[in-house]
Design a protein around this motif. Structure first.
Motif, PDB file in Angstrom:
ATOM      1  N   VAL A  13       0.841  -1.203   0.000  1.00  0.00           N
ATOM      2  CA  VAL A  13       0.000   0.000   0.000  1.00  0.00           C
ATOM      3  C   VAL A  13       0.874   1.249   0.000  1.00  0.00           C
ATOM      4  O   VAL A  13       0.603   2.218  -0.727  1.00  0.00           O
ATOM      5  N   ALA A  14       1.938   1.238   0.779  1.00  0.00           N
ATOM      6  CA  ALA A  14       2.839   2.393   0.807  1.00  0.00           C
ATOM      7  C   ALA A  14       3.488   2.618  -0.555  1.00  0.00           C
ATOM      8  O   ALA A  14       3.620   3.766  -1.012  1.00  0.00           O
ATOM      9  N   ALA A  15       3.867   1.533  -1.222  1.00  0.00           N
ATOM     10  CA  ALA A  15       4.471   1.664  -2.554  1.00  0.00           C
ATOM     11  C   ALA A  15       3.456   2.212  -3.553  1.00  0.00           C
ATOM     12  O   ALA A  15       3.787   3.080  -4.378  1.00  0.00           O
ATOM     13  N   LYS A  16       2.206   1.712  -3.495  1.00  0.00           N
ATOM     14  CA  LYS A  16       1.158   2.204  -4.408  1.00  0.00           C
ATOM     15  C   LYS A  16       0.842   3.678  -4.137  1.00  0.00           C
ATOM     16  O   LYS A  16       0.636   4.455  -5.079  1.00  0.00           O
ATOM     17  N   GLU A  17       0.812   4.077  -2.870  1.00  0.00           N
ATOM     18  CA  GLU A  17       0.568   5.485  -2.548  1.00  0.00           C
ATOM     19  C   GLU A  17       1.699   6.363  -3.074  1.00  0.00           C
ATOM     20  O   GLU A  17       1.462   7.451  -3.597  1.00  0.00           O
ATOM     21  N   SER A  18       2.911   5.875  -2.956  1.00  0.00           N
ATOM     22  CA  SER A  18       4.053   6.622  -3.471  1.00  0.00           C
ATOM     23  C   SER A  18       3.958   6.759  -4.987  1.00  0.00           C
ATOM     24  O   SER A  18       4.197   7.834  -5.553  1.00  0.00           O
ATOM     25  N   GLU A  19       3.595   5.656  -5.650  1.00  0.00           N
ATOM     26  CA  GLU A  19       3.442   5.694  -7.111  1.00  0.00           C
ATOM     27  C   GLU A  19       2.319   6.652  -7.511  1.00  0.00           C
ATOM     28  O   GLU A  19       2.459   7.409  -8.487  1.00  0.00           O
ATOM     29  N   LEU A  20       1.210   6.641  -6.767  1.00  0.00           N
ATOM     30  CA  LEU A  20       0.093   7.544  -7.039  1.00  0.00           C
ATOM     31  C   LEU A  20       0.534   9.000  -6.904  1.00  0.00           C
ATOM     32  O   LEU A  20       0.188   9.841  -7.747  1.00  0.00           O
ATOM     33  N   ASN A  21       1.296   9.300  -5.866  1.00  0.00           N
ATOM     34  CA  ASN A  21       1.778  10.675  -5.685  1.00  0.00           C
ATOM     35  C   ASN A  21       2.678  11.113  -6.834  1.00  0.00           C
ATOM     36  O   ASN A  21       2.579  12.244  -7.314  1.00  0.00           O
ATOM     37  N   VAL A  22       3.539  10.203  -7.276  1.00  0.00           N
ATOM     38  CA  VAL A  22       4.428  10.532  -8.410  1.00  0.00           C
ATOM     39  C   VAL A  22       3.591  10.787  -9.664  1.00  0.00           C
ATOM     40  O   VAL A  22       3.846  11.747 -10.411  1.00  0.00           O
ATOM     41  N   LEU A  23       2.582   9.940  -9.909  1.00  0.00           N
ATOM     42  CA  LEU A  23       1.729  10.125 -11.089  1.00  0.00           C
ATOM     43  C   LEU A  23       0.918  11.420 -11.000  1.00  0.00           C
ATOM     44  O   LEU A  23       0.737  12.114 -12.009  1.00  0.00           O
ATOM     45  N   LYS A  24       0.437  11.776  -9.814  1.00  0.00           N
ATOM     46  CA  LYS A  24      -0.300  13.027  -9.656  1.00  0.00           C
ATOM     47  C   LYS A  24       0.586  14.220  -9.953  1.00  0.00           C
ATOM     48  O   LYS A  24       0.172  15.168 -10.634  1.00  0.00           O
ATOM     49  N   VAL A  25       1.796  14.186  -9.441  1.00  0.00           N
ATOM     50  CA  VAL A  25       2.724  15.303  -9.677  1.00  0.00           C
ATOM     51  C   VAL A  25       3.040  15.418 -11.162  1.00  0.00           C
ATOM     52  O   VAL A  25       3.017  16.524 -11.737  1.00  0.00           O
TER      53      VAL A  25
END
Length: 170
Positions: free
Chosen positions: A101-113
């Motif tokens: 979940v932490a990895a997916k949240e990190s990936e989501l943040n990168v994609l949002k940016v």
């Protein structure tokens, strides 16, 4: 070292108190309540000693294990081991899911940016003057005249539905 020895010339604490008469301590009254002169003393009953035969028999019982007791202990040990192994597996799975979940949240943040950066790049690259020029010259669009503008009075403040000529139902 000097504090542990009794110093000569000092009066003991109980003699310094007002009201000390030098009589028996049980007669002395402290405060404003009268206490019993002779406090009740608890009688200690002697412990009943077991005979050597009873002691030996109890020791032999403690050493002896029958088959039912051994089966019960084995079943309890197996159940405890099963529960412990399942608990450890569940904790490991929970840890892995938390990491995932932490990895997916990190990936989501990168994609949002990156999405926000791309959007800002596209918005900044749009030339509104060029769009206006193409709309007016090439597409023949014109600004609306006063006769084309219709004012509506909205009786309910929530919303207004606008129906154009092609969407009107008769």
């Amino acid at each position: 070292m000097g504090q542990s020895r009794k110093r000569s010339g000092q009066i003991p604490y109980d003699k310094r108190n007002a009201g000390y008469t030098g009589r028996n301590r049980s007669e002395y009254i402290y405060g404003n309540t009268v206490r019993k002169l002779e406090p009740e003393r608890r009688r200690e009953e002697p412990a009943v000693k077991a005979s050597k035969h009873e002691i030996r028999r109890n020791r032999d019982k403690a050493k002896y294990m029958n088959a039912g007791y051994l089966v019960f202990l084995a079943a309890a040990l197996c159940a405890s081991a099963f529960i412990l192994v399942n608990y450890i597996q569940l904790r490991a799975e929970l840890t892995n899911l938390t990491k995932s979940v932490a990895a997916k949240e990190s990936e989501l943040n990168v994609l949002k940016v990156s999405n926000d950066e791309e959007y800002n790049r596209i918005i900044s690259s749009i030339d509104l003057e060029e769009i206006k020029r193409i709309a007016l010259t090439e597409l023949g669009m014109v600004y609306a005249g006063e006769e084309q503008i219709i004012q509506y009075e909205n009786k309910s403040v929530d919303y207004m539905r606008q129906v154009t000529g092609s969407n009107q139902q008769r």
